[in-house]
Write an enzyme that holds these catalytic residues in place. Structure first.
Site, PDB file in Angstrom:
ATOM      1  N   THR A 184       0.810  -1.226   0.000  1.00  0.00           N
ATOM      2  CA  THR A 184       0.000   0.000   0.000  1.00  0.00           C
ATOM      3  C   THR A 184       0.842   1.275   0.000  1.00  0.00           C
ATOM      4  O   THR A 184       0.287   2.374   0.019  1.00  0.00           O
ATOM      5  CB  THR A 184      -0.907   0.033   1.255  1.00  0.00           C
ATOM      6  OG1 THR A 184      -0.076  -0.101   2.410  1.00  0.00           O
ATOM      7  CG2 THR A 184      -1.934  -1.079   1.247  1.00  0.00           C
ATOM      8  N   LYS A 185       2.164   1.127  -0.010  1.00  0.00           N
ATOM      9  CA  LYS A 185       3.027   2.303   0.110  1.00  0.00           C
ATOM     10  C   LYS A 185       3.420   2.875  -1.260  1.00  0.00           C
ATOM     11  O   LYS A 185       3.309   2.206  -2.289  1.00  0.00           O
ATOM     12  CB  LYS A 185       4.291   1.936   0.896  1.00  0.00           C
ATOM     13  CG  LYS A 185       3.995   1.499   2.344  1.00  0.00           C
ATOM     14  CD  LYS A 185       3.384   2.646   3.131  1.00  0.00           C
ATOM     15  CE  LYS A 185       3.340   2.396   4.617  1.00  0.00           C
ATOM     16  NZ  LYS A 185       2.429   1.318   5.030  1.00  0.00           N
ATOM     17  N   VAL A 186       3.920   4.099  -1.222  1.00  0.00           N
ATOM     18  CA  VAL A 186       4.368   4.810  -2.420  1.00  0.00           C
ATOM     19  C   VAL A 186       5.345   3.942  -3.234  1.00  0.00           C
ATOM     20  O   VAL A 186       5.298   3.899  -4.457  1.00  0.00           O
ATOM     21  CB  VAL A 186       5.083   6.103  -1.970  1.00  0.00           C
ATOM     22  CG1 VAL A 186       5.950   6.682  -3.066  1.00  0.00           C
ATOM     23  CG2 VAL A 186       4.070   7.120  -1.506  1.00  0.00           C
TER      24      VAL A 186
END
Ligand code: T4K
Length: 371
Positions: A184-186
């Site tokens: 879910t991270k950049v």
């Protein structure tokens, strides 16, 4: 109007064909984990991209947080924020450390430096702030306090890949910074994480701790854990790095468009950009104020009926969970700003593949539900 589900995020992935040659390399080498060639290459590439001295890769951000505390031999009490993902405080409890919650700043929702000193006791050994949503903490003020009281600083930088403050990586502040490369991270490696530290000796200790405490085939110097990143994840990370520039650029466009198109909706307030920072636009939090007409929770629920899955990061506060709420510092009266934020913040969908029409759908729904 399309009715497909819109989630708060969607993982950014390279075209599969681009990843296949590295995958074949891993298959052919039969080196699958334990600090293989991809792992080493990825560490070097990350140091260069992020502008940091040393980095130690992990299988996820939570194990990196646990290990950072071990590497710095933190004990007693640690001052931290209640306004974060629960892993921040869990890493303290797993190490037998008492979290001491301090309220957040009303503008950037990060640990409020003005309130830290009052929470320091003879047992305090460290401060663990979070650069929430990738917005840098007041690192100078925190450093001053840490120096004055001889405290370590471990930044939970799970949201801060690529963020800069006053012209340098925000990961260079404090004794260590911890990244997450979760889906879910950049920047993601499916699962993954890292500790950024300042010198080779510290990195060596971290590398030993993430490999059961082994220093050689027969010598174990500490009760370490298995926190190693596999070759698969490292190989993916190397390919992802080729695309991060474009992903951040696209996120920046989406952020700017939200700000422009939400500006005239009464009661919807965007978190301001931090002065002097290069952002990564990892989240798009808005505050739903009383003037909007319905509450944050009503807006959240109404959006869900339209298949838009905005998220209440971070509600409930960490200090409200059963394993924390009996702590004196968890009392609501001690954390009024954090409680207020937890009631009002809604994180809107933001990810590089969000189209203009997807974004318009989000904005139209918000506009239609307000006063
Ligand atoms: N410190 C901080 C400040 C953190 O925010 C985090 C993690 C950590 C430490 C710990 O780092 P890690 O140990 O995780 O590396 C998510 C993430 O699981 C978590 O990594 C993250 N913070 C936290 C803020 O958010 P959930 O429970 O909200 O995830 P989930 O599964 O509901 O996913 C959100 C949406 O993303 C889904 O609705 C759909 C989409 N999604 C998700 C996944 C996993 C996809 O499209 N594909 C996927 O594979 O926790």
């Amino acid at each position: 109007m399309s009715d497909k589900p819109l989630y708060v995020t969607e993982p950014h992935l390279p075209p599969l064909e681009e990843f296949l040659p590295s995958l074949r390399e891993v298959w052919d080498s039969k080196f699958l984990t334990n600090g293989g060639p991809m792992h080493q290459k990825f560490e070097r590439a990350l140091c260069e991209y992020l502008g940091v001295e040393q980095i130690a890769l992990f299988s996820n951000g939570t194990l990196a947080l646990l290990t950072a505390l071990q590497a710095l031999r933190i004990t007693g009490e640690v001052i931290t924020t209640p306004y974060s993902f629960v892993a921040t405080a869990h890493s303290l409890l797993w190490n037998g450390i008492k979290p001491v919650f301090v309220d957040v700043d009303p503008v950037n929702l990060n640990l409020d430096p003005a309130k830290i000193e009052a929470a320091i006791t003879p047992q305090t050994t460290a401060i663990m702030p979070v650069h929430c949503y990738g917005h840098p903490c007041d690192v100078a003020a925190i450093e001053k306090i840490a120096d004055r009281y001889n405290l370590k600083v471990i930044y939970d930088a799970a949201h801060s890949f690529g963020v800069e403050s006053d012209g340098q990586s925000v990961l260079n502040f404090g004794d260590m910074s911890v990244l997450s490369f979760h889906a879910t991270k950049v920047f993601n490696t499916f699962e993954g994480g890292a500790i950024v530290c300042k010198d080779a000796k510290t990195k060596l200790r971290i590398d030993q701790l993430k490999n059961f405490g082994f220093v050689d085939e027969t010598t174990v110097v500490a009760p370490g854990i298995n926190g190693k990143m596999s070759e698969f994840n490292a190989a993916l990370g190397l390919v992802q790095l080729q695309h991060i520039g474009e992903a951040l650029r696209r996120r920046g466009e989406i952020d700017a468009r939200y700000r422009a198109l939400l500006a005239d909706i009464p009661g919807i307030e965007c978190l301001p950009p931090s002065p002097g920072s290069k952002h990564n636009y990892s989240y798009f939090p808005v505050l739903v104020k009383p003037e909007y007409g319905i509450t944050r929770d009503e807006l959240y629920a109404a959006m869900r009926t339209k298949n838009i899955y905005a998220r209440r990061y971070f509600y409930p506060l960490i200090s409200s969970f059963p394993m924390y709420r009996a702590l004196p510092s968890a009392a609501a009266a001690n954390l009024p700003v954090a409680h207020h934020a937890a009631e009002q913040v809604l994180c809107l969908p933001i990810f590089p593949s969000l189209t203009e029409s997807d974004q318009q759908r989000v904005i139209d729904v918000i506009r239609s539900l307000g006063r």
